[in-house]
Design an enzyme around this catalytic site. Structure first.
Site, PDB file in Angstrom:
ATOM      1  N   TYR A  13       0.828  -1.206   0.000  1.00 36.97           N
ATOM      2  CA  TYR A  13       0.000   0.000   0.000  1.00 36.97           C
ATOM      3  C   TYR A  13       0.866   1.261   0.000  1.00 36.97           C
ATOM      4  CZ  TYR A  13      -4.672  -1.958   0.911  1.00 36.97           C
ATOM      5  OH  TYR A  13      -5.883  -2.593   0.808  1.00 36.97           O
TER       6      TYR A  13
ATOM      7  N   LYS B   3       3.204 -15.020   3.158  1.00 34.98           N
ATOM      8  CA  LYS B   3       3.488 -15.822   1.959  1.00 34.98           C
ATOM      9  C   LYS B   3       4.993 -16.042   1.919  1.00 34.98           C
ATOM     10  CE  LYS B   3       2.236 -17.798  -1.953  1.00 34.98           C
ATOM     11  NZ  LYS B   3       1.444 -19.027  -2.003  1.00 34.98           N
TER      12      LYS B   3
ATOM     13  N   ASP C 113      -2.751 -18.253   1.091  1.00 34.96           N
ATOM     14  CA  ASP C 113      -3.692 -19.043   0.278  1.00 34.96           C
ATOM     15  C   ASP C 113      -4.382 -20.108   1.138  1.00 34.96           C
ATOM     16  OD1 ASP C 113      -1.197 -20.227   0.493  1.00 34.96           O
ATOM     17  OD2 ASP C 113      -1.073 -20.884  -1.597  1.00 34.96           O
TER      18      ASP C 113
ATOM     19  N   ASP D 111      -6.514  -6.968   4.255  1.00 35.51           N
ATOM     20  CA  ASP D 111      -7.639  -6.354   3.547  1.00 35.51           C
ATOM     21  C   ASP D 111      -8.510  -7.444   2.924  1.00 35.51           C
ATOM     22  OD1 ASP D 111      -9.163  -4.269   2.314  1.00 35.51           O
ATOM     23  OD2 ASP D 111      -8.137  -4.720   0.426  1.00 35.51           O
TER      24      ASP D 111
ATOM     25  N   ASP E 203     -12.471  -9.127   4.383  1.00 36.99           N
ATOM     26  CA  ASP E 203     -13.712  -9.125   3.583  1.00 36.99           C
ATOM     27  C   ASP E 203     -14.256 -10.553   3.531  1.00 36.99           C
ATOM     28  OD1 ASP E 203     -13.582  -6.404   2.972  1.00 36.99           O
ATOM     29  OD2 ASP E 203     -14.153  -6.734   0.878  1.00 36.99           O
TER      30      ASP E 203
END
Ligand code: IPM
Ligand code: MN
Length: 377
Positions: free
Chosen positions: A142, A189, A221, A245, A249
């Site tokens: 970001y 990751k 994942d 983020d 959701d």
């Protein structure tokens, strides 16, 4: 107590839901005898229209001189459909997070029993889910260097983390886990990304200072899969800005709807409270947005920024009581049962206010809010 609160309704349904959040703040002030002073400020598309800047200096000054911030949402379809626009509403939100040093975004995912059947996930998988996300908020891809090269045909966003950024949020996550079920799942990751290998190394080091807390690592994942497969397997989830983020959701479906999820962004100074949903222009102006995420953000604000535990509990208990009585906004309504009564944004806000006023149902012994509060304080 006297407190100064900045209201940043922003764009789309941000305005409608923040109005309801403020109604709840007003009622709390009245019932518990506090003085809340409000200041409004502009951010996002609205601010661009009036000043050309998604986070005007005037807004920033107000934010730096208050006790807490209640934020709505930013965004506008105009920008989503035109990637060439240089000034965008979201830049206001990102700059605000950075300028105020709000590095830890807490997103509690807790299912109200009443809503067990509104999620598309099976009730037996969901029941009892209670997850607290710590999403890092001022680093990662970001905020890394970004740009275009090769005549604009190549684009890059640098995924970057510094040790201190990982350390400070890791401490917050471990401390919170101590007040809960004593487990931290760190998501990265690290099988591919160097920044994730630093993340994992630092989280392991910090974890040694909390031997009473169990630490596990998952790749993003796999975590995305396990979250839906077995949400009860998670207690505190600690992750970076981008992964957080996306995962939160996804996790909103565990609570039934995005319209229910509140969040707190904290750092070293003032705290900012906001629904995790966006500006939702498809339903803006229709009066059907769910105000409960904003109202539950008010509960977090009262607890975390003002230390008002009782007041915060009164808000959560009132929301639970309203849901128990069958009141719903459209996004959480199971219309197959005639027990459900559908309310619009403003009448839902008023119902919660009525419940806060009417102490009787608030003291219903069946309601248990203590663990929610303890988990985030
Ligand atoms: C959120 C939002 C923001 C983010 C957007 C609006 C910039 O999706 O708060 O989750 O990506 O952080
Ligand atoms: Mn998001």
């Amino acid at each position: 107590m006297h407190k100064k609160i900045v209201l940043l309704p922003g764009d789309g349904i941000g305005k409608e839901v923040t109005t309801e959040g403020k109604k709840v703040l007003d009622k709390i002030a009245q019932v518990f005898n506090h003085q809340f002073e409000y200041e409004y400020a502009a951010i996002g598309h609205d601010a661009i229209e009036s000043t050309g800047n998604p986070l005007p200096d005037e807004t920033l000054i107000k934010l730096k001189n208050c006790d807490a911030i209640l934020f709505g949402a930013v965004g506008h379809p105009k920008y989503d459909n035109d990637p060439t626009l240089k000034v965008r509403p979201e830049q206001g939100l990102l700059k605000m997070r950075k300028e105020l040093g709000l590095y830890a975004n807490l997103r509690p995912i807790k299912l109200f029993d009443e809503l067990l059947h509104t999620s598309s996930i099976k009730p037996e998988v969901l029941k009892g889910s209670d997850i607290l996300f710590f999403r890092e908020l001022t680093g990662d891809v970001y905020f890394g260097e970004k740009g275009r090269k090769d005549g604009r045909d190549t684009a890059f966003d640098l995924m970057i983390y510094h040790r201190y950024e990982v350390e400070r949020i890791a401490h917050k996550a471990f401390q919170a886990a101590r007040t809960r079920r004593k487990k931290v799942t760190s998501v990265d990751k690290a099988n591919v990304l160097e920044s994730s290998r630093l993340w994992r190394e630092v989280v392991q080091e910090v974890g040694k200072q909390y031997p009473d807390v169990q630490l596990e690592h998952q790749f993003i994942d796999a975590a995305a899969m396990k979250l839906i497969q077995n949400p009860r397997g998670f207690d505190v989830v600690l992750t970076g800005n981008l992964f957080g983020d996306i995962l939160t959701d996804e996790a909103s479906q565990i609570a039934g709807s995005m319209g229910l999820l509140a969040s707190a962004s904290v750092g070293d100074t003032v705290g900012l409270y906001e629904p995790i949903h966006g500006s939702a222009h498809d339903i803006t102006g229709k009066g059907i947005a769910n105000p409960l995420a904003s109202i539950l953000s008010v509960a977090l604000l009262l607890d975390i920024s003002f230390g008002m535990k009782q007041e915060s509990e009164a808000v959560i208990t009132a929301v639970e009581a309203v849901l128990k009585q069958g009141f719903r906004t459209g996004d959480i309504a199971d219309t197959s049962t005639d027990k459900v009564k559908i309310l619009n944004t403003s009448t839902m806000g008023s119902k919660v206010v009525e419940q806060i006023e009417n102490k009787e149902p608030i003291n219903m012994t069946a309601l248990n809010t203590a663990s929610f509060i303890a988990s985030i304080s």
